[in-house]
Design a protein around this motif. Structure first.
Motif, PDB file in Angstrom:
ATOM      1  N   ALA A 125      40.493  38.070  81.486  1.00 54.49           N
ATOM      2  CA  ALA A 125      40.473  38.875  82.719  1.00 54.49           C
ATOM      3  C   ALA A 125      39.031  39.099  83.226  1.00 54.49           C
ATOM      4  O   ALA A 125      38.531  39.209  84.249  1.00 54.49           O
ATOM      5  N   PHE A 175      47.159  42.023  82.656  1.00 56.44           N
ATOM      6  CA  PHE A 175      47.531  41.072  84.197  1.00 56.44           C
ATOM      7  C   PHE A 175      48.965  41.575  84.397  1.00 56.44           C
ATOM      8  O   PHE A 175      49.884  41.938  83.452  1.00 56.44           O
ATOM      9  N   GLY A 237      49.874  35.143  84.842  1.00 52.51           N
ATOM     10  CA  GLY A 237      49.308  36.609  85.095  1.00 52.51           C
ATOM     11  C   GLY A 237      48.359  36.521  86.206  1.00 52.51           C
ATOM     12  O   GLY A 237      47.675  35.502  86.258  1.00 52.51           O
ATOM     13  N   ALA A 239      45.021  38.406  87.898  1.00 52.41           N
ATOM     14  CA  ALA A 239      44.155  39.476  87.794  1.00 52.41           C
ATOM     15  C   ALA A 239      44.016  40.407  89.180  1.00 52.41           C
ATOM     16  O   ALA A 239      43.831  40.125  90.088  1.00 52.41           O
ATOM     17  N   GLU A 240      43.907  41.591  88.796  1.00 51.99           N
ATOM     18  CA  GLU A 240      44.022  42.693  89.777  1.00 51.99           C
ATOM     19  C   GLU A 240      42.502  43.353  89.994  1.00 51.99           C
ATOM     20  O   GLU A 240      41.588  43.156  89.052  1.00 51.99           O
TER      21      GLU A 240
END
Length: 240
Positions: A125, A175, A237, A239-240
């Protein structure tokens, strides 16, 4: 633990390549994972970190889809087999890259080999840019025609340092993830070939030396016959 994993894979180069040449399994997993990652990306991948690159089977797949692919592995002997991409000898827990360095991080058949995948997930991440995509594949095992684990009757469990559920949970903590299962028909002979790889024979006999664990795995699986199903969990997933 990391030293053990490194040694296991340093000892596994030739058997790993022999299995891949026979089955194409890791290439297939990488292609499927790359496709799942691409559908969730917000554009083409400029840069991908192939985390657990091994001899470069997955690196070659991702290199066809990204402008720059970096191969990372803990095993120097594995990385020596790869010449077509930048190579970095390191482990997942301390990625030697700046924050936001990559559009994608791929753990093709590798994240389950660490005892604490959550640490590696957090590192992934960190090195991903916002909107970047992570992908991982973890084995669920082999079953016969009625869905029974083939090891159930052999009084021996083929077990990874981290299970597929643990890998998925680790990625879900860092994620927004999607997951599913891939199924492959395989032969009993190829199950034996898989466990002829010293690093994979460690799934059965982790406390034995490489040659001894391979021999024990061969004896254990000698009576296995016919076609079985191999299952892998995939997790992707964003990543935010």
């Amino acid at each position: 633990m990391k030293a053990v994993v490194r040694t296991n894979f340093d000892d596994s180069v030739s058997a790993y390549d022999a299995y891949e040449q026979r089955t194409g399994r890791f290439t297939a997993l990488a292609r499927l994972l790359a496709a799942e990652m691409a559908t969730r990306a917000d554009g083409p991948f400029a840069s991908v970190l192939d985390a657990g690159a091994g001899t470069g089977v997955s690196t070659r797949v991702f290199a066809d889809r990204a402008q720059r692919t970096v191969a990372l592995d803990i095993s120097r002997e594995m990385l020596r087999e790869l010449e077509a991409a930048p190579r970095v000898e390191a482990d997942f827990d301390h990625l030697p890259f700046a924050d936001g360095s990559f559009d994608g991080v791929a753990f093709t058949a590798s994240l389950f080999l660490v005892p604490d995948p959550a640490v590696a997930a957090r590192e992934a991440a960190r090195v991903l840019r916002t909107g970047g995509v992570v992908g991982a594949v973890a084995p669920l095992g082999w079953v016969d025609v009625d869905g029974t684990d083939i090891f159930a009757a052999l009084d021996r469990e083929s077990r990874s340092p981290a299970g597929a559920d643990e890998v998925e949970a680790a990625l879900a903590d860092s994620f927004a993830v999607t997951a599913g299962t891939w199924r492959f028909a395989t032969t009993a002979a190829d199950v034996r070939r898989f466990h002829a790889i010293p690093a994979m024979a460690a799934r059965l006999y982790p406390n034995l030396a490489a040659e001894e664990r391979v021999a024990k795995a061969r004896d254990l699986l000698e009576g296995l016959e016919g076609t079985v199903e191999q299952r892998w969990r995939w997790i992707v997933g964003v990543a935010e």
